[in-house]
Scaffold this motif. Sequence first.
Motif, PDB file in Angstrom:
ATOM      1  N   GLY A   1     -19.985  23.870 -25.370  1.00  8.45           N
ATOM      2  CA  GLY A   1     -20.672  23.362 -24.192  1.00  8.45           C
ATOM      3  C   GLY A   1     -21.741  24.341 -23.744  1.00  8.45           C
TER       4      GLY A   1
ATOM      5  N   GLY B   1     -24.579  22.885 -21.425  1.00 10.46           N
ATOM      6  CA  GLY B   1     -25.733  22.157 -20.902  1.00 10.46           C
ATOM      7  C   GLY B   1     -26.931  22.136 -21.837  1.00 10.46           C
TER       8      GLY B   1
ATOM      9  N   THR C   1     -16.450  19.975 -24.855  1.00 11.13           N
ATOM     10  CA  THR C   1     -16.701  19.577 -23.478  1.00 11.13           C
ATOM     11  C   THR C   1     -18.202  19.532 -23.220  1.00 11.13           C
ATOM     12  OG1 THR C   1     -16.683  21.863 -22.705  1.00 11.13           O
ATOM     13  CG2 THR C   1     -14.591  20.709 -22.685  1.00 11.13           C
ATOM     14  N   SER C   2     -18.571  18.816 -22.185  1.00  5.39           N
ATOM     15  CA  SER C   2     -19.926  18.829 -21.654  1.00  5.39           C
ATOM     16  C   SER C   2     -20.959  18.508 -22.731  1.00  5.39           C
ATOM     17  CB  SER C   2     -20.194  20.183 -20.992  1.00  5.39           C
ATOM     18  OG  SER C   2     -21.436  20.197 -20.338  1.00  5.39           O
TER      19      SER C   2
ATOM     20  N   ASP D   1     -21.229  15.615 -25.727  1.00  7.06           N
ATOM     21  CA  ASP D   1     -22.351  14.700 -25.932  1.00  7.06           C
ATOM     22  C   ASP D   1     -22.779  14.706 -27.393  1.00  7.06           C
ATOM     23  OD1 ASP D   1     -22.283  14.310 -23.215  1.00  7.06           O
ATOM     24  OD2 ASP D   1     -24.196  15.285 -22.809  1.00  7.06           O
TER      25      ASP D   1
ATOM     26  N   CYS E   1     -15.122  15.907 -20.492  1.00  6.76           N
ATOM     27  CA  CYS E   1     -16.302  15.971 -19.628  1.00  6.76           C
ATOM     28  C   CYS E   1     -17.614  15.649 -20.329  1.00  6.76           C
ATOM     29  CB  CYS E   1     -16.424  17.345 -18.976  1.00  6.76           C
ATOM     30  SG  CYS E   1     -14.969  17.915 -18.140  1.00  6.76           S
TER      31      CYS E   1
ATOM     32  N   VAL F   1     -21.128  13.958 -20.784  1.00  2.69           N
ATOM     33  CA  VAL F   1     -22.077  13.360 -19.851  1.00  2.69           C
ATOM     34  C   VAL F   1     -22.591  12.088 -20.512  1.00  2.69           C
ATOM     35  CG1 VAL F   1     -24.222  13.675 -18.561  1.00  2.69           C
ATOM     36  CG2 VAL F   1     -22.688  15.619 -18.962  1.00  2.69           C
TER      37      VAL F   1
ATOM     38  N   ARG G   1     -19.520  13.501  -8.664  1.00  6.96           N
ATOM     39  CA  ARG G   1     -20.457  14.627  -8.670  1.00  6.96           C
ATOM     40  C   ARG G   1     -20.743  15.084  -7.242  1.00  6.96           C
ATOM     41  NH1 ARG G   1     -24.992  15.710 -12.899  1.00  6.96           N
ATOM     42  NH2 ARG G   1     -25.847  17.588 -12.014  1.00  6.96           N
TER      43      ARG G   1
ATOM     44  N   GLN H   1     -25.690  22.368 -12.946  1.00  3.39           N
ATOM     45  CA  GLN H   1     -25.635  21.345 -13.981  1.00  3.39           C
ATOM     46  C   GLN H   1     -26.990  20.697 -14.211  1.00  3.39           C
ATOM     47  OE1 GLN H   1     -22.562  18.660 -12.835  1.00  3.39           O
ATOM     48  NE2 GLN H   1     -20.923  20.083 -13.331  1.00  3.39           N
TER      49      GLN H   1
ATOM     50  N   GLU I   1     -29.615  16.562 -21.559  1.00  4.95           N
ATOM     51  CA  GLU I   1     -28.445  15.687 -21.568  1.00  4.95           C
ATOM     52  C   GLU I   1     -28.854  14.228 -21.467  1.00  4.95           C
ATOM     53  OE1 GLU I   1     -25.974  17.146 -18.417  1.00  4.95           O
ATOM     54  OE2 GLU I   1     -25.342  18.881 -19.569  1.00  4.95           O
TER      55      GLU I   1
END
Length: 159
Positions: free
Chosen positions: A6, A8, A81-82, A86, A109, A111, A121, A135, A142
């Motif tokens: 993860g 972002g 995750t995150s 994705d 998690c 997105v 959120r 985030q 994302e």
Amino acid sequence: MLFFHGGGFVKGDLDTHDGQARMLRDVTGRSVVSVHYHLAPEHRFPCAYDDAVNAVQWVRANAAALTGHSSRPTRIAVADTSAGADLAVGAALALAHTPSAQVVQLLACPVLHGGLATPSRTAFAEGYGPTSQGQEHGTEEEVRAVITAMALLDKVAQA
């Protein structure tokens, strides 16, 4: 199992998420390949997505050597995750109708919605790990990944 860290799409690497990858290996008893992918903003979309798809294809082709089994697997798992989740979703969707092993997803998690204004959120914007403001740094990348994933999902649904 492939593990996409993860962060972002703008931070994180093999070292920052090594503990998570090892824990996943210990809990599942499976081999885990931790994948490094290109980070934004230096590498714009779809670089990370392409890295994820290529990694899954490479593991498919080399699974027998990686696991020590003589036969090719019937399933390959992608996890994280995150932003890593994705990428896992995107790779699984991109390879859904290709011959070879089925791609199974273990996601936490991800997105999967491009909007920023969601009830959870807002309710958990501060005090629970990543802040809402923090985030938003990865949001542009994302959103692009989500758009790609949704376009692929539409393509899969129409097939």
